[in-house]
Design a protein around this motif. Structure first.
Motif, mmCIF file in Angstrom:
data_model
loop_
_atom_site.group_PDB
_atom_site.id
_atom_site.type_symbol
_atom_site.label_atom_id
_atom_site.label_comp_id
_atom_site.label_asym_id
_atom_site.label_seq_id
_atom_site.Cartn_x
_atom_site.Cartn_y
_atom_site.Cartn_z
ATOM 1 N N THR A 100 72.866 7.159 54.333
ATOM 2 C CA THR A 100 73.248 6.040 55.199
ATOM 3 C C THR A 100 72.646 4.769 54.610
ATOM 4 O O THR A 100 71.542 4.796 54.057
ATOM 5 C CB THR A 100 72.746 6.237 56.644
ATOM 6 O OG1 THR A 100 71.369 6.638 56.617
ATOM 7 C CG2 THR A 100 73.547 7.306 57.370
ATOM 8 N N ASN A 130 77.537 8.736 55.188
ATOM 9 C CA ASN A 130 77.850 8.931 56.605
ATOM 10 C C ASN A 130 77.810 7.605 57.383
ATOM 11 O O ASN A 130 77.310 6.607 56.896
ATOM 12 C CB ASN A 130 76.860 9.936 57.220
ATOM 13 C CG ASN A 130 77.287 10.385 58.608
ATOM 14 O OD1 ASN A 130 78.482 10.384 58.933
ATOM 15 N ND2 ASN A 130 76.335 10.759 59.445
ATOM 16 N N LYS A 131 78.324 7.668 58.580
ATOM 17 C CA LYS A 131 78.330 6.550 59.537
ATOM 18 C C LYS A 131 79.227 5.399 59.076
ATOM 19 O O LYS A 131 78.935 4.232 59.371
ATOM 20 C CB LYS A 131 76.901 6.040 59.814
ATOM 21 C CG LYS A 131 75.933 7.144 60.246
ATOM 22 C CD LYS A 131 74.681 6.610 60.908
ATOM 23 C CE LYS A 131 73.695 7.753 61.177
ATOM 24 N NZ LYS A 131 72.478 7.350 61.867
ATOM 25 N N THR A 188 70.005 10.652 59.479
ATOM 26 C CA THR A 188 71.230 10.349 58.725
ATOM 27 C C THR A 188 72.446 11.085 59.288
ATOM 28 O O THR A 188 73.576 10.773 58.924
ATOM 29 C CB THR A 188 71.079 10.716 57.224
ATOM 30 O OG1 THR A 188 70.552 12.041 57.116
ATOM 31 C CG2 THR A 188 70.160 9.742 56.513
#
Ligand code: GDP
Ligand code: ZN
Length: 316
Positions: A100, A130-131, A188
């Motif tokens: 992240t 991610n995200k 994360t």
């Protein structure tokens, strides 16, 4: 009969045998495995030979009588105790690293340490950014830039959202029929990802994080899980990833694939790519063919400097 170790408690091993059933197994006698001195003779992921016996309750238990050669294995060193090696898991097909940008930040030095370790352990590494649902356009550009950089080196990179489900099917496709580890800093999204791919494991991940919160000292063991869509994941509670373990200075450059590819053009066969003349790696760096962040990571690991974002990840 042969089987695979799914869980180890130190004295008992849960083995999934070729008949598809789980057997509680123990070890008889002492195993000596060539070249490894470890506190545990058998680890999660090991392929073993078992002999079934009827116990007094009329159930069948097993005795592990042999271990097949490991394709690879990851170890942990106990820093405060006797510096003994403990095999965490073996026969791992691939390791995913959740990255992240912020919340929490994952620095390239941490990513590179992860990649170096995966190379040294001969485990395929995949980066999951991610995200992606939370990023601004500028941040998305940064993610794309990072992903392009790592792709260029040869690593698979996927932008995902464990929360919205974006690209989760891609991750599942990669996991199918394989044994995977999922690493990444705390926060994360490892638990969220596991829940997204297999909601039935929900209970377990919650339990683990609860134990952490209460700060209880629980001895943690790796465990392997079968996922419904035909994949296995290895959960290593308490170890949120793995870092560099015992790599010789001369070897380190071999675990940076883009350095390794140029090494034969260095003047000295044992070039450390530091101040040596006619170093092909330094030349590629000057030409912009090797990213400075990778070289920086290389120097950091070479000099044995601790990355504070890494040091707690590998050790107990
Ligand atoms: P872990 O410590 O790596 O297991 O991380 P968690 O799975 O517990 O996630 C940490 C926090 O990030 C939680 O509040 C999650 O809801 C959140 N989170 C995880 N993945 C995503 C995502 O893709 N998008 C957003 N917006 N939040 C996420
Ligand atoms: Zn060189």
């Amino acid at each position: 009969m042969t089987g695979t170790v799914y869980k180890s408690t130190g004295s008992w091993y849960q083995v999934k045998a070729e008949d598809g059933k789980f057997y509680k197994c123990r070890i008889k006698g002492k195993f000596r495995i060539k070249g490894i001195k470890s506190t545990n003779p058998v680890a999660v992921g090991d392929r073993v030979v078992i002999k079934l016996e009827d116990n007094t309750e009329g159930e069948q238990n097993g005795v592990i009588t042999g271990i097949k050669d490991r394709e690879n294995y990851i170890i942990r060193k106990s820093v405060n105790l006797s510096k003994q090696t403990h095999i965490i898991a073996s026969n791992i097909d691939q390791a995913f690293l959740l990255v992240t940008l912020n919340n929490p930040p994952t620095f390239t030095t941490f990513i590179d340490r992860f990649l170096v370790t995966a190379e040294a352990y001969a485990i395929k590494a995949i980066l999951l950014f991610n995200k992606v649902d939370t990023y601004s356009p500028e941040e998305l550009d940064e993610v794309k830039y990072m992903a392009a950089m790592y792709r260029q080196i040869g690593y698979e990179c996927i932008g995902i959202s464990a929360k919205s489900g974006k690209n989760i099917e891609k991750v599942k496709d990669l996991m199918k029929d394989k044994t995977s580890m999922i690493s990444g800093h705390s926060g994360t999204g490892k638990s969220t990802l596991v829940n997204a791919i297999e909601p039935k494991l929900d209970l377990k991940t919650t339990q683990i994080s609860e134990q952490h919160k209460q700060g209880q000292h629980t001895t943690t063991f790796a465990e392997m899980f079968d996922l419904d869509f035909g994949a296995r994941i290895i959960d290593t509670p308490g170890i949120k990833g793995f870092g560099v373990v015992d790599i010789e200075k001369e070897e380190l450059g071999n675990y940076f694939p883009e350095f390794f590819a140029r090494k034969q053009d260095c003047k000295f066969y044992n070039c450390l790519h530091l101040e040596e003349p006619k170093c092909a790696v330094k030349e590629a760096l000057e030409q912009g063919e090797i990213p400075w962040s990778r070289y920086k990571s290389y120097l950091q690991i070479l000099k044995g400097e601790d990355d504070q974002h890494y040091r707690f990840e590998n050790y107990e």
